[in-house]
Design a protein around this motif. Structure first.
Motif, PDB file in Angstrom:
ATOM      1  N   UNK A   1      32.285  44.037  42.283  1.00  0.00           N
ATOM      2  CA  UNK A   1      31.059  44.586  42.653  1.00  0.00           C
ATOM      3  C   UNK A   1      30.914  45.770  41.965  1.00  0.00           C
ATOM      4  N   UNK A   2      31.974  46.909  42.094  1.00  0.00           N
ATOM      5  CA  UNK A   2      31.716  48.255  41.483  1.00  0.00           C
ATOM      6  C   UNK A   2      33.051  48.641  41.008  1.00  0.00           C
ATOM      7  N   UNK A   3      32.996  49.387  39.923  1.00  0.00           N
ATOM      8  CA  UNK A   3      34.032  50.306  39.644  1.00  0.00           C
ATOM      9  C   UNK A   3      33.503  51.628  39.733  1.00  0.00           C
ATOM     10  N   UNK A   4      34.330  52.429  40.430  1.00  0.00           N
ATOM     11  CA  UNK A   4      33.774  53.769  40.890  1.00  0.00           C
ATOM     12  C   UNK A   4      34.556  54.899  39.720  1.00  0.00           C
TER      13      UNK A   4
ATOM     14  N   UNK B   1      42.122  45.436  42.554  1.00  0.00           N
ATOM     15  CA  UNK B   1      41.225  45.829  43.179  1.00  0.00           C
ATOM     16  C   UNK B   1      41.107  45.401  44.718  1.00  0.00           C
ATOM     17  N   UNK B   2      40.158  45.856  45.522  1.00  0.00           N
ATOM     18  CA  UNK B   2      40.344  45.597  46.908  1.00  0.00           C
ATOM     19  C   UNK B   2      39.198  44.892  47.324  1.00  0.00           C
ATOM     20  N   UNK B   3      39.445  43.655  48.081  1.00  0.00           N
ATOM     21  CA  UNK B   3      38.416  43.087  48.872  1.00  0.00           C
ATOM     22  C   UNK B   3      38.343  43.467  50.061  1.00  0.00           C
ATOM     23  N   UNK B   4      37.220  44.071  50.434  1.00  0.00           N
ATOM     24  CA  UNK B   4      37.075  44.657  51.950  1.00  0.00           C
ATOM     25  C   UNK B   4      36.909  43.274  52.643  1.00  0.00           C
TER      26      UNK B   4
ATOM     27  N   UNK C   1      35.778  47.450  43.491  1.00  0.00           N
ATOM     28  CA  UNK C   1      35.535  46.743  44.800  1.00  0.00           C
ATOM     29  C   UNK C   1      35.226  45.243  44.314  1.00  0.00           C
ATOM     30  N   UNK C   2      35.776  44.338  45.053  1.00  0.00           N
ATOM     31  CA  UNK C   2      35.731  42.952  44.854  1.00  0.00           C
ATOM     32  C   UNK C   2      34.992  42.115  45.958  1.00  0.00           C
ATOM     33  N   UNK C   3      34.705  40.953  45.627  1.00  0.00           N
ATOM     34  CA  UNK C   3      34.044  40.065  46.934  1.00  0.00           C
ATOM     35  C   UNK C   3      34.537  38.826  46.555  1.00  0.00           C
TER      36      UNK C   3
ATOM     37  N   UNK D   1      37.345  41.551  29.656  1.00  0.00           N
ATOM     38  CA  UNK D   1      37.319  42.726  30.265  1.00  0.00           C
ATOM     39  C   UNK D   1      36.692  42.647  31.641  1.00  0.00           C
ATOM     40  N   UNK D   2      37.055  43.475  32.359  1.00  0.00           N
ATOM     41  CA  UNK D   2      36.817  43.627  33.791  1.00  0.00           C
ATOM     42  C   UNK D   2      35.197  44.572  33.902  1.00  0.00           C
ATOM     43  N   UNK D   3      34.249  43.731  34.304  1.00  0.00           N
ATOM     44  CA  UNK D   3      32.871  44.409  34.142  1.00  0.00           C
ATOM     45  C   UNK D   3      32.362  44.176  35.571  1.00  0.00           C
ATOM     46  N   UNK D   4      31.416  44.958  35.854  1.00  0.00           N
ATOM     47  CA  UNK D   4      30.636  44.681  37.066  1.00  0.00           C
ATOM     48  C   UNK D   4      29.835  43.478  37.010  1.00  0.00           C
TER      49      UNK D   4
END
Length: 142
Positions: free
Chosen positions: A61-64, A31-34, A70-72, A2-5
């Motif tokens: 990092x975050x799931x809004x 997701x997006x890697x800024x 949001x990924x890193x 599962x995709x979790x923060x």
């Protein structure tokens, strides 16, 4: 999985934009890697660090509320370094003052990893020098 923060996922770069890269994740999600989360060094162009089809490890990092993820990449690398086994022997000061400074052991890094670290440090130093030079030139023009 599962995709979790906070979790580390492996995904494939599916698109590159000026502001970052899109990564497809397990389960058909993406997701997006800024751009600021790609590397610890200054990233001027995302294409210099990533390419479409590349497999990368990312930290969630975050799931809004809209479901955007949001990924890193740089934080995923930091997590992996934390989990790496620490060397059993930590050298102390050099035994003789004539010997000079002794570099700590580099661990089990491969040549490519050592080269990558060197290039990142070099790129960071060069970017700092460019910014300082540009700042000085801009100040002279005024």
């Amino acid at each position: 999985m599962a995709i979790e923060v906070g979790s580390i996922q492996e995904g494939k770069v599916t698109g590159i934009m000026n502001f970052g890269a899109f990564v497809s994740l397990p389960g058909g999600k993406s997701g997006l890697v800024h751009i600021s989360e790609i590397s610890n060094t200054f990233v001027k162009d995302v294409h210099d660090h990533l390419h479409v089809g590349q497999m990368v490890k990312v930290k969630v990092l975050e799931i809004n509320e809209q479901g955007k993820i949001n990924l890193s990449i740089k934080r995923a690398q930091a997590e992996e370094k934390k989990e790496a086994v620490q060397p059993a022997f930590v050298p102390s000061k050099p035994s003789s003052p004539e010997v000079g400074v002794v570099a700590p052991p580099s661990g089990d890094l491969s040549f490519e990893e050592k080269l990558k670290k060197f290039m990142q440090a070099s790129d960071s130093k060069n970017a700092d020098k460019r910014r300082n030079t540009e700042r000085k030139q801009h100040a002279r023009r005024k």
